[in-house]
Write a protein that holds these residues in place. Structure first.
Motif, short mmCIF file in Angstrom:
data_model
loop_
_atom_site.label_atom_id
_atom_site.label_comp_id
_atom_site.label_asym_id
_atom_site.label_seq_id
_atom_site.Cartn_x
_atom_site.Cartn_y
_atom_site.Cartn_z
N VAL A 103 -12.47 5.52 6.68
CA VAL A 103 -11.66 4.82 5.68
C VAL A 103 -10.19 4.89 6.13
N PRO A 104 -9.34 4.02 5.60
CA PRO A 104 -7.91 4.09 5.96
C PRO A 104 -7.22 5.30 5.33
N VAL A 105 -6.16 5.72 5.98
CA VAL A 105 -5.23 6.71 5.41
C VAL A 105 -4.03 5.95 4.85
N VAL A 106 -3.51 6.39 3.73
CA VAL A 106 -2.22 5.90 3.25
C VAL A 106 -1.34 7.11 3.05
N PHE A 107 -0.11 7.04 3.52
CA PHE A 107 0.76 8.19 3.26
C PHE A 107 1.97 7.79 2.42
N ARG A 160 -10.30 5.62 0.29
CA ARG A 160 -9.02 5.84 0.96
C ARG A 160 -8.67 7.32 0.91
N THR A 188 7.33 7.44 -2.42
CA THR A 188 7.01 6.05 -2.72
C THR A 188 5.73 5.61 -1.99
N LEU A 189 5.04 4.68 -2.59
CA LEU A 189 3.83 4.13 -2.00
C LEU A 189 3.74 2.66 -2.40
N SER A 190 3.47 1.80 -1.44
CA SER A 190 3.33 0.37 -1.75
C SER A 190 2.10 0.15 -2.63
N LYS A 228 0.24 -2.27 -2.91
CA LYS A 228 -0.89 -2.99 -2.32
C LYS A 228 -1.89 -2.06 -1.62
N PHE A 229 -1.50 -0.79 -1.39
CA PHE A 229 -2.42 0.10 -0.66
C PHE A 229 -3.18 1.08 -1.54
#
Lengths: 192, 192
Positions: A74-78, A53, A108-110, A112-113
């Motif tokens: 891959v996915p991005v998470v911000f 990620r 903040t970041l969930s 689950k990611f």
């Protein structure tokens, strides 16, 4: 990276207070074809690290992270800077001081990611004192995720962030490191 | 667009208050390969319109705008939601009410990045009541820029934004229009 250094010399503007404006291509208007090339450069450097990620922080990091993610597949998470009504469930949170906005904010970041099974590349457009990046590192710590490296477009080498992160053992790859800049608009880069 | 509708059915979550969570692929975690395909779809629809710039609003619009811009080969400009110290010079400003964050905020855009010579595609991830989009339209009006179209990933068809914008004469292309959704998680789409 020569391409980025030349673009900074051509289009960057130095303002009093050690501010470098690169809003014509990096963080207000976005030159997507340039960002593609920066993203590819991160890929060349980190492609063998097993990245699962890419983590960045809103808002200007998102563009660069996405264009890098196209190569990594891959996915991005911000991480988000304000608490949205739509962010529910379990959250990682960290407090960051922004010099640009002159205040503290919570990112903040969930949960689950980002998990302990992730190997993460952290990406941001700028590294100066490193407050935002430390927020992301803090979040990775909470998630027990492995940090494979840190990719930065422009590092202000005369500020402490990059040095401190490298001393902490992180593999920081900055595509352009500014050595000095002055109010006449002269910019010099650190040889890499 | 079937691909997006299927993804919403698979991964979207309906929450009380007509909230649709698509944070696993559109606005917190980003599925970049999906966004590429959405961007390409906007290109197919608007490629003959002489687009010179894509305008969006931070934060979640940025990813989709950039991946569309790769096809159009034009710059992205994003309106900012907070006044940064680094935003100087002449600004367009507009006040927008956010239901997601429960407050008004001012969006700003540097005048140098949008002029009367521009033909603009407006892009955002969501269209519900349409407040954010009206802020972008207001800014285009101030710039006297031509609006060629509006590209939206997910429109909440049971809210008023899309209808109102179409009645105003805008060419609104929403890749998925939600007709109905209920608290049991059932989602139906408008046939296009």
């Amino acid at each position: 990276m020569r391409l980025l250094e030349e673009r900074i010399k051509e289009d960057g503007q130095v303002r009093p207070g050690n501010i470098l404006k690169v809003d014509s291509f990096l963080n207000h208007q976005l030159d997507v074809s340039l960002l593609e090339q920066l993203g590819k450069e991160f890929f060349e450097r980190f492609k063998d690290k097993g990245i699962t990620r890419i983590l960045t922080i809103e808002a200007s990091g998102i563009a660069l992270a996405c264009l890098a993610a196209q190569y990594f597949k891959v996915p991005v998470v911000f991480a988000k800077k304000a608490k949205s009504k739509n962010l529910d469930g379990e959250l990682y949170t960290s407090t960051v001081h922004s010099f640009t906005y002159g205040k503290d904010f919570t990112v903040t970041l969930s949960k689950k990611f980002l998990t302990k099974d992730d190997t993460v590349l952290l990406i941001d457009d700028f590294l100066a004192v490193g407050k935002a990046m430390r927020g992301l590192i803090d979040i990775c710590g909470q998630a027990e995720a492995n940090i494979a490296g840190i990719g930065i477009a422009i590092e202000k080498g005369f500020q402490s962030g990059g040095k401190e992160l490298r001393e902490m053992g992180f593999d920081v790859y900055s595509l352009a490191i500014i050595d000095e800049m002055d109010d006449e608009g002269n910019i010099s880069f650190k040889e890499q």
